[in-house]
Write an enzyme that holds these catalytic residues in place. Structure first.
Site, short mmCIF file in Angstrom:
data_model
loop_
_atom_site.label_atom_id
_atom_site.label_comp_id
_atom_site.label_asym_id
_atom_site.label_seq_id
_atom_site.Cartn_x
_atom_site.Cartn_y
_atom_site.Cartn_z
N ASP A 32 -13.70 28.06 2.67
CA ASP A 32 -12.34 27.53 2.79
C ASP A 32 -12.31 26.00 2.70
O ASP A 32 -13.17 25.33 3.25
CB ASP A 32 -11.78 27.96 4.15
CG ASP A 32 -10.28 28.05 4.20
OD1 ASP A 32 -9.61 27.26 3.51
OD2 ASP A 32 -9.78 28.92 4.94
N HIS A 47 -9.69 29.84 0.75
CA HIS A 47 -8.40 29.55 1.36
C HIS A 47 -7.43 30.74 1.29
O HIS A 47 -6.45 30.78 2.01
CB HIS A 47 -7.79 28.33 0.66
CG HIS A 47 -6.74 27.61 1.44
ND1 HIS A 47 -6.92 27.17 2.74
CD2 HIS A 47 -5.47 27.21 1.09
CE1 HIS A 47 -5.83 26.56 3.14
NE2 HIS A 47 -4.93 26.58 2.17
N SER A 106 -2.05 27.95 5.79
CA SER A 106 -2.19 26.58 5.31
C SER A 106 -1.12 25.68 5.95
O SER A 106 -1.01 25.64 7.18
CB SER A 106 -2.14 26.57 3.78
OG SER A 106 -2.60 25.35 3.25
#
Length: 310
Positions: A261, A288, A120
């Site tokens: 995601d 995610h 991320s």
């Protein structure tokens, strides 16, 4: 299976403009004295803390790769700077690159070399670090990390449109009112998170810990990003398009994202077209948190890449 050894430490960090002494807390799984090249894990948020990346320990247990976790400045066991909330001149990519470089030098990894995995925001940091072609970086893994924030926002619009009407109405109304702190907004945002951030129910405790870190000290998150996963207002993130410097990444790179995601193909694919030595895998059953949702496959992909792919 490698026997697990764990050590912890702190390194002084001269954060520009902090106005006080700072430190970075870190934890090492395995030994840096072995011949194995270690992996440095860059957590997301900003401000999410290292705990939710604990499945990476499997890379040590199954592949003998030492893992270096650390809490980035502003969260968890490293120095907090709540007095810097809203200070765009302090919370910059350069701050976190300097912190990572400081840790690499403290652990004396330049000669042996090291791998970097960023998830991320951690991948945005990791890619920015790799653009600068730091001495010692051997390989890079970017997990669910947007290549472009404008494209990420476009993808979020698509995902938000797929939520139940009442949830969309609540999010839109709260956004219009600037109400991002209320329980009503948080509950509606949680519906988005359960679909596109972590689909495991209940969420693993280390993932819950990341959200707790953000709740306890949202300083870096709110300043750099904004009030939620799908509202980007921070100067550091808004308009960021890392893929435009992807050609500068010399290290072999593995890209991983999930089929559900929040960092969907729309905003992830540009990495594939700009990084010279790259491969890309989408784990269809994951969102995610693919390192939790498809843990075995995730570890197998990373282990094979780090130990074999040139």
């Amino acid at each position: 299976m490698a026997a697990q050894s764990i050590s912890e430490g702190e390194v002084a960090f001269d954060a520009p403009g902090a106005g006080k002494p700072c430190k970075t807390w870190y934890k090492i799984i395995g030994s840096l004295d072995s011949e194995a090249i270690p992996l440095i894990a860059l957590h997301g948020g900003p401000g999410g803390g290292h705990e939710y990346l604990t499945p990476l320990v499997d890379l040590y247990e199954k592949h003998g790769i030492p893992i270096i976790f650390y809490d980035q400045i502003g969260c968890a066991r490293s120095t907090h700077l709540q007095e810097k909330k809203g200070d765009d001149s302090f919370w910059t990519f350069d701050l976190f690159v300097k912190e990572l470089d400081n840790l690499v030098d403290h652990l004396k990894l330049r000669e042996k070399g090291f791998y970097v995995l960023g998830q991320s925001w951690g991948g945005m940091l990791g890619s920015t670090y790799a653009f600068r072609q730091p001495r010692g970086l051997k390989k890079l893994i970017l997990v669910s990390s947007p290549a472009s924030i404008p494209l990420y926002m476009e993808n979020c619009k698509i995902l938000l449109a797929g939520l139940p009407r009442d949830i969309r109405d609540t999010l839109e109304e709260c956004d219009r009112l600037g109400d991002h702190e209320s329980e009503r907004f948080q509950e509606a945002a949680f519906v988005f998170n359960k679909k596109h951030v972590c689909r495991i129910d209940p969420m693993p405790e280390p993932v819950v810990a990341a959200f707790q870190h953000l709740k306890e000290d949202p300083t870096s998150y709110v300043t750099m990003q904004g009030p939620s996963e799908f509202i980007i207002e921070g100067t550091a993130f808004k308009g960021w398009e890392g893929f435009k410097q992807g050609h500068k990444i010399q290290a072999p790179t593995l890209l991983i994202n999930g089929g559900h995601d929040e960092v969907g193909d729309v905003c992830f694919e540009p990495w594939f077209w700009t990084i010279p030595n790259v491969r890309w895998v989408t784990l269809q059953g994951a969102s995610h948190m693919s390192h939790w949702e498809e843990r075995d496959r995730f570890i197998q992909l990373c282990g094979t890449f780090l130990k074999g792919f040139k």
